[in-house]
Every structure is written in structure tokens, then in C-alpha cells.
Design an enzyme around this catalytic site. Sequence first.
Site: not given
Ligand SMILES: NC(=O)C1=CN([C@@H]2O[C@H](COP(=O)(O)OP(=O)(O)OC[C@H]3O[C@@H](n4cnc5c(N)ncnc54)[C@H](O)[C@@H]3O)[C@@H](O)[C@H]2O)C=CC1
Ligand SMILES: CC(=O)[C@](C)(O)C(=O)O
Ligand SMILES: [Mg+2]
Ligand SMILES: [Mg+2]
Length: 347
Positions: A123, A207
Site C-alpha cells: 500500500h 485504493d
Molecule cells: N487486507 C487486504 O487484503 C489488503 C491489505 N493491503 C495492505 O496490506 C498491508 C497489510 O494489511 P492487512 O493484511 O490487512 O493487515 P492486518 O490488519 O491483517 O494486520 C497484519 C498483522 O499485523 C499484526 N499487528 C497488528 N498490530 C501490530 C503491532 N502493533 N505490532 C506487531 N504486529 C501487529 C497483526 O497481528 C497481523 O498479523 C496494509 O498496508 C494494507 O493496506 C493491500 C491490499 C489488500
Molecule cells: C482488498 C483491498 O484491496 C482493500 C479493500 O483495498 C483493502 O483491504 O485495503
Molecule cells: Mg485495495
Molecule cells: Mg485498501
Amino acid sequence: MATINFGGVEENVVTREEFPLEKAREVLKDEVIAVIGYGVQGPGQSLNMRDNGFNVIVGQRKGKTYDKAVQDGWVPGETLFEIEEALERGTIICFLLSDAAQIELWPTVKKYLKPGKSLYFSHGFGVTYKEKTGIVPPSDVDVFLVAPKGSGTSLRRLFVEGKGLNSSFAIYQDASGNAREKCIAMGIGVGSGYLFETDFYKEVTSDLTGERGTLMGAIQGIFAAQYEVLRANGHSPSEAFNETVEELTQSLMPLVAENGMDWMYANCSTTAQRGALDWWKPFRDATKPVFEKLYNSVKSGEQAEISITRNSQADYREKLEEELKELRESEMWKAGSAVRSLRPERS
Ligand SMILES: NC(=O)C1=CN([C@@H]2O[C@H](COP(=O)(O)OP(=O)(O)OC[C@H]3O[C@@H](n4cnc5c(N)ncnc54)[C@H](O)[C@@H]3O)[C@@H](O)[C@H]2O)C=CC1
Ligand SMILES: CC(=O)[C@](C)(O)C(=O)O
Ligand SMILES: [Mg+2]
Ligand SMILES: [Mg+2]
């Protein structure tokens, strides 16, 4: 790179034909890819890269998610580590904590970003809003992103089915002279189909708009509005739900995905076509001011600010869960649960 004409505008796209998996493996053969965070993107990306034959380790603090990583086959002390140890071992650091949590961990990550290492995001958030996040990478590391355009859950599912999700990619800093190759290789490694080039600012602003808009926020809003009108006029919950959501997800959206809106329309009755063609513009006109307001709020940094403030609170997970529960327990989605259970393949 392939130049493809998108509705009259030419854009460059990276394809798997020109950048095959073997090439990606070759580019990254000496790298240790450390995926930090095992939430939604972490599992999808790390498992796909592992299955694609890359040298991947996971860094996750102990707890429920750590246990999930063990269940997924990551081996403590070999491929699964506490965050700092993974940061030490990794040469490409994939910063896949939630955007708000990245702020807290950044000082630790920064300590391990020795010259020659790479910093990878999914991101543009962290560096674009650096005044708010404090994320300013040292100048002697490569910094790039690959943002799969969908949930990490779908990234993994599609990969397992032999398909791929499209991703965007962007280079923020090229210290080694090879940042671009590495970035594209990572994009192929995590299981992307096509890779669309962008920059960090454009990735984050589009996004944030998309997920607040038609992908998630607006769609729920428009569902709720129609459902409420049908219910207020005496339609039963199942009828209102079927005509608002179920038919869309089960029958019509797959047709749009396959061949576009006109083709979906063309496969519906001429009565439906007449009405849909007459009504789409009033809906566009009614919602456009809301989308403009949304985009401005993204552009000004207000949406990033809200996301950081709210998702940094100690009880942010409980708060989110409370609001999700409210949705789940609304009449519309309870009706949805009952309707889903009646799908032939589920009953
Ligand atoms: N969720 C998705 O499918 C998508 C996410 N993104 C991006 O990918 C990146 C990761 O997002 P997600 O997978 O949704 O993250 P998430 O919200 O699922 O968190 C990822 C991990 O961070 C850990 N965590 C949270 N707070 C913490 C802390 N203070 N210290 C250590 N570990 C901590 C959690 O245990 C978790 O395993 C972000 O930049 C998001 O915008 C991009 C596309 C889609
Ligand atoms: C799944 C995805 O690309 C999003 C909606 O931008 C996000 O999870 O941040
Ligand atoms: Mg996205
Ligand atoms: Mg997003």
C-alpha cells in the site's frame, strides 16, 4: 512491457509472459524475503511465494496469528520467527502490518534496514502520509510496493485454483539500480496476474477511494437504501434481500465480471434493460457528489488521519468487531444468512 489500449488510453502493463516465474526466481535467488505480519495479506503473499519456490520467512509476534502461521506450515526457528529476528534475517522486508500498526513498529524496522536491503509495501499509505506516520525510509535501501487488487484471502484462493489477481506496482526509491526488477519479481512471486504501474500517491488515493466507495462502502449503502424502501412497502425480508443482493452476487455480477455491463444487460429481459438504461444515470448523478466529497477527503489526508487515529486505539479490533456485528445482525444481512443457507449447493 506490453502497451495496452484501455478504452482509448495507452498504458504499460507487465505480463507473466515477458516476466515469467523462472525470471522472478532468478532475480530474487539470493534474497531472503521476510514477510512481517500474518494478518490478511501476510498469509496470502507468503504462502504463494513459498509455493512459487522463493526463499521466504515469516515474522509475527506470538499469539493467535503466530499459531495460524504454524498451522500453515511455517516452522518456528526455521521459517517462522519473532519480528526482530525476521527483520535481521530478511533482505527484502515485506511490511505487511496494518497501516496503523506500521507506525508503532517503524522505528524497529528502520533499525534493520541496512544498506542494500529492500523495503516492500502493499500500500502507498505509510510513505505517502509520512508526516502522519513518520515512515521515512533511509536513502540507501530500495523501496517499492506491490498492491494486490483484492483481499489476501482471494489472492491465495485464486493462486490455489491456478488463477491470479491483478496488482499494481510502484517504485518509490531505487538505491540499487535494480529496484524495478526486484519489485516486478515480487509481484510475480506473490501470484499476481498482470501488473499495472502506478506511484505510491496514486495507489493510496485510488485504493482508499475504492474501498470507501463502490467496492465496500457505497455498495453497502446502496443495498441498505433499496432494501429499506422495499421493506417499507411491504415486501418480505427474503424478497427484499433476493432482489437487492442475492441475485446480484449469484447471477448478475459473474456476468459483468465475464464480459462487461452491457453483456450482463443483454442477458436480461428487454424490460430490465429499458429500466436499467433509464435509471443508471439518475443514480450516478445522485451519488457523484458523495464520491467527490470522498475523494477530497482522501486527498486532504483526512481519511488517512481517521484511519490512523481510530485503528491505533487499544480496543480498535473490538470496536471494529462491534460494528461488523451490527451489520451482521441487521435484518438485511440476517435475511441474507438464511437465503445463503438455502442455496442448492449448501442445503
Ligand atoms: N487486507 C487486504 O487484503 C489488503 C491489505 N493491503 C495492505 O496490506 C498491508 C497489510 O494489511 P492487512 O493484511 O490487512 O493487515 P492486518 O490488519 O491483517 O494486520 C497484519 C498483522 O499485523 C499484526 N499487528 C497488528 N498490530 C501490530 C503491532 N502493533 N505490532 C506487531 N504486529 C501487529 C497483526 O497481528 C497481523 O498479523 C496494509 O498496508 C494494507 O493496506 C493491500 C491490499 C489488500
Ligand atoms: C482488498 C483491498 O484491496 C482493500 C479493500 O483495498 C483493502 O483491504 O485495503
Ligand atoms: Mg485495495
Ligand atoms: Mg485498501
